[in-house]
Structure formats: structure tokens, C-alpha cells
Write an enzyme that holds these catalytic residues in place. Sequence first.
Site, PDB file in Angstrom:
ATOM      1  N   ASP A 131      29.720 -24.452 -70.774  1.00  0.00           N
ATOM      2  CA  ASP A 131      30.820 -24.503 -71.747  1.00  0.00           C
ATOM      3  C   ASP A 131      31.380 -25.927 -71.820  1.00  0.00           C
ATOM      4  O   ASP A 131      31.683 -26.445 -72.890  1.00  0.00           O
ATOM      5  CB  ASP A 131      31.918 -23.517 -71.342  1.00  0.00           C
ATOM      6  N   HIS A 159      34.164 -17.495 -67.968  1.00  0.00           N
ATOM      7  CA  HIS A 159      32.991 -17.827 -68.782  1.00  0.00           C
ATOM      8  C   HIS A 159      32.771 -16.661 -69.747  1.00  0.00           C
ATOM      9  O   HIS A 159      31.937 -15.786 -69.519  1.00  0.00           O
ATOM     10  CB  HIS A 159      31.757 -18.049 -67.912  1.00  0.00           C
TER      11      HIS A 159
HETATM   12  N1  LIG Z   1      27.223 -18.867 -66.931  1.00  0.00           N
HETATM   13  C1  LIG Z   1      26.511 -19.287 -67.977  1.00  0.00           C
HETATM   14  O1  LIG Z   1      26.849 -20.298 -68.608  1.00  0.00           O
HETATM   15  C2  LIG Z   1      25.245 -18.582 -68.411  1.00  0.00           C
HETATM   16  C3  LIG Z   1      24.371 -19.183 -69.347  1.00  0.00           C
HETATM   17  C4  LIG Z   1      23.194 -18.538 -69.694  1.00  0.00           C
HETATM   18  C5  LIG Z   1      22.873 -17.299 -69.147  1.00  0.00           C
HETATM   19  N2  LIG Z   1      23.763 -16.727 -68.280  1.00  0.00           N
HETATM   20  C6  LIG Z   1      23.477 -15.436 -67.658  1.00  0.00           C
HETATM   21  O2  LIG Z   1      22.442 -15.630 -66.715  1.00  0.00           O
HETATM   22  C7  LIG Z   1      21.770 -14.396 -66.502  1.00  0.00           C
HETATM   23  C8  LIG Z   1      20.282 -14.594 -66.605  1.00  0.00           C
HETATM   24  O3  LIG Z   1      19.938 -14.930 -67.946  1.00  0.00           O
HETATM   25  P1  LIG Z   1      18.446 -15.014 -68.389  1.00  0.00           P
HETATM   26  O4  LIG Z   1      18.458 -15.322 -69.838  1.00  0.00           O
HETATM   27  O5  LIG Z   1      17.703 -15.918 -67.447  1.00  0.00           O
HETATM   28  O6  LIG Z   1      18.003 -13.497 -68.179  1.00  0.00           O
HETATM   29  P2  LIG Z   1      16.538 -12.913 -67.954  1.00  0.00           P
HETATM   30  O7  LIG Z   1      16.707 -11.445 -68.149  1.00  0.00           O
HETATM   31  O8  LIG Z   1      15.554 -13.704 -68.727  1.00  0.00           O
HETATM   32  O9  LIG Z   1      16.238 -13.230 -66.424  1.00  0.00           O
HETATM   33  C9  LIG Z   1      16.904 -12.565 -65.406  1.00  0.00           C
HETATM   34  C10 LIG Z   1      15.946 -12.491 -64.229  1.00  0.00           C
HETATM   35  O10 LIG Z   1      16.659 -11.954 -63.126  1.00  0.00           O
HETATM   36  C11 LIG Z   1      15.816 -11.022 -62.484  1.00  0.00           C
HETATM   37  N3  LIG Z   1      16.653 -10.084 -61.720  1.00  0.00           N
HETATM   38  C12 LIG Z   1      17.341  -9.018 -62.190  1.00  0.00           C
HETATM   39  N4  LIG Z   1      17.978  -8.387 -61.184  1.00  0.00           N
HETATM   40  C13 LIG Z   1      17.694  -9.082 -60.064  1.00  0.00           C
HETATM   41  C14 LIG Z   1      18.033  -8.921 -58.694  1.00  0.00           C
HETATM   42  N5  LIG Z   1      18.804  -7.896 -58.279  1.00  0.00           N
HETATM   43  N6  LIG Z   1      17.557  -9.813 -57.812  1.00  0.00           N
HETATM   44  C15 LIG Z   1      16.764 -10.830 -58.218  1.00  0.00           C
HETATM   45  N7  LIG Z   1      16.404 -11.029 -59.493  1.00  0.00           N
HETATM   46  C16 LIG Z   1      16.858 -10.166 -60.403  1.00  0.00           C
HETATM   47  C17 LIG Z   1      15.042 -10.372 -63.622  1.00  0.00           C
HETATM   48  O11 LIG Z   1      13.871  -9.740 -63.153  1.00  0.00           O
HETATM   49  C18 LIG Z   1      14.737 -11.593 -64.494  1.00  0.00           C
HETATM   50  O12 LIG Z   1      13.583 -12.288 -64.098  1.00  0.00           O
HETATM   51  C19 LIG Z   1      22.355 -13.422 -67.549  1.00  0.00           C
HETATM   52  O13 LIG Z   1      23.367 -12.659 -66.926  1.00  0.00           O
HETATM   53  C20 LIG Z   1      22.960 -14.345 -68.574  1.00  0.00           C
HETATM   54  O14 LIG Z   1      24.005 -13.719 -69.279  1.00  0.00           O
HETATM   55  C21 LIG Z   1      24.910 -17.341 -67.896  1.00  0.00           C
END
Ligand SMILES: NC(=O)c1ccc[n+]([C@@H]2O[C@H](COP(=O)([O-])OP(=O)(O)OC[C@H]3O[C@@H](n4cnc5c(N)ncnc54)[C@H](O)[C@@H]3O)[C@@H](O)[C@H]2O)c1
Length: 296
Positions: A131, A159
Site C-alpha cells: 500500500d 491492510h
Molecule cells: N498484504 C498484502 O499486501 C498482500 C498482497 C497480495 C496478496 N496478499 C495475500 O497473500 C495471500 C497469498 O496470495 P497469492 O495470490 O499468492 O495466493 P495463491 O492462492 O496463489 O497462493 C497461496 C499459496 O499458499 C498455499 N497454502 C495455503 N494454505 C497453506 C498452509 N496452511 N500452509 C502452507 N501453504 C499454504 C497454497 O497452496 C498456495 O500455493 C492471499 O491471502 C492474498 O490475499 C496480501
Amino acid sequence: MLGVDQPVNLNLLEIPAASAAVQGVVMELNDCAFATLNRITATSDANEGFKDCNFAMLVGARPRGPGMERKDLLLENAKIFSAQGKALDAVASRDVRVLVVGNPANTNSLIAQHNAPSLPRNRFTAMTRLDHNRGLAQLKEKSGAALEQVKKVIIWGNHSATQYPDLHHATVGGKPALSLVDSSWFKDSFIPTVQQRGAAIIKARGTSSAASAAAAALDHVHDWMLGTPPGDWVSMGVSSDGSYGIPEGVIYSYRYLQERRLQHRAGIGDQRFQPRKMQATQRELLEERDGVKDLI
Ligand SMILES: NC(=O)c1ccc[n+]([C@@H]2O[C@H](COP(=O)([O-])OP(=O)(O)OC[C@H]3O[C@@H](n4cnc5c(N)ncnc54)[C@H](O)[C@@H]3O)[C@@H](O)[C@H]2O)c1
């Protein structure tokens, strides 16, 4: 992330269902031939993944599914982050620094922190650096200045769309940013654009931000470990010590300078505008905390 002369051992933690996919990630990482990547271990066992780790980047989270209420999402993720908090507590290096990226990042960080009572509370953070970087990029574009001239944006709070992206202290080429842009742009364009940027990217790409989120995670850990840029600060979700009237303990995004948050209230800007915005995001964080109260 830690400098060009710091080799890294990378432990990748995945759920068993994605263990084949993670092998593809390992292949790609090896094929990047990164000079500082020393060793990769892929595992589905949190106690192996977090063993002796110095930095834990908690990215894996459950996305919101069809018909899922916000409260259900909170609870599903709460299970993941309480288990990971317990594993960190049991096996991580005692100097571990934890960055939570998976959403809802602030509350997930709070849950992990509460499940790791033997680790210092200030080692648990949530990512609002994306952000922050979005704010820098918007102000750069509006002012036409080079990015290095744009400083001291602040993201306050959660966030989420209730966050408060603040320009009251921001400068462009040393001049107050709010003297260079009109206040209607700040209130009606800058704030909602930064607040809604994640949704805009999902709408355009059909999937959540990836490269910018990864870059922000590296920035977050780099500046937390090696210091914030001279004459500037960054934004980071950290455990509140009650500063600015935010209830103690909640993971709230503040401006973050060196190893220490600025503690004083002086120079906070327009007192009528800011507290209202800061309280809206605080209210949401307290509601989220209430939703997971049995796990913390
Ligand atoms: N804070 C921020 O600025 C920000 C920015 C972008 C994404 N995000 C968040 O980050 C997270 C991941 O996003 P993404 O696009 O990479 O999602 P994604 O679904 O592509 O990847 C998530 C990964 O986590 C794995 N996973 C799920 N549960 C798990 C567990 N218990 N232990 C280990 N691994 C596990 C899944 O198998 C997958 O490979 C989401 O919650 C998204 O909203 C946050």
C-alpha cells in the site's frame, strides 16, 4: 532482500495437495541461478519449515470462496496462522522476524503472535508496504517527479479498504506534497485509489497482485533488518503500544523509521480529518480481533 553478500537457505512450506507444484517452484528458483540462494528445502511440515528460521514470510492463506462470509474467511485463516504461530514458537530461531502477507494480514499476524508466547511480540508484523509503495507510485505520477524525490507517505491501520493513506507529511523534492497537489485530488482520488488498488488489480488481471506484492515483501524485510532509507520512512503493521490512541496490542500500520516507530503525536496534520480516518480502520481491526477471540 538481505543484501548481495548474504546467502539464503530457503524453506518452502506448502500444503500436501500442492507438493508437486512446489517442486516446479524449486526447479524455477534453481534455474534463476540466484547468486545468494544457497539451499532450498520444500516441506509440508511446519516444524521442519520453520526450524531455526530467522525470517518467516507467511504468505499461504485461504482465499475467499463462493458464498463465504468475511467471518468464515477469518476463521479459516485463523486456523492456519494459529498452527504456524505454534510451530514458530516451538522451533524458530529466537531472533525470528515474522512478516504476514496472507490476508487478512493484520489479524493473521495477531493470531500467529498470540500463538507464539515465547517470542517477543514486536517480531510479528503485517505487510502494508505494498500500500505504501502504491502511494509513492500515485504521488510520483501526479507530481511528475522522480521516485527518489517522493518521501514520507504513511499508511495507517489495516491492510484493507479502510486503511488511511496519508500525505500530510509527504514531501516531493523536499516540498510538502499537499502544497503541490490540490486537496480534492488527495481526498477524492489518491486515498480511494490506494485503498482500492488491490481490487482494481484483481479486476484487471483476474487474480491478486503478485509481482508487486513479492517486491513489497522483500522491501519490508530489507528495511526492517537493514534500516529504513535515509531521510524517509516506510509503513509497516506492528503491534500497537497505544501510540496515537490505537488500542494496545492490535497490529496496526504506522510509519516505521529505523528500528523504532515514532512515538510522538506532534505534527500529525489536520486533526479533524485524520483521527476520523484512523479510527475507521481501527474499528475494523477491533471487529476482526473480536471475530477470532477464541484463538488469541
Ligand atoms: N498484504 C498484502 O499486501 C498482500 C498482497 C497480495 C496478496 N496478499 C495475500 O497473500 C495471500 C497469498 O496470495 P497469492 O495470490 O499468492 O495466493 P495463491 O492462492 O496463489 O497462493 C497461496 C499459496 O499458499 C498455499 N497454502 C495455503 N494454505 C497453506 C498452509 N496452511 N500452509 C502452507 N501453504 C499454504 C497454497 O497452496 C498456495 O500455493 C492471499 O491471502 C492474498 O490475499 C496480501
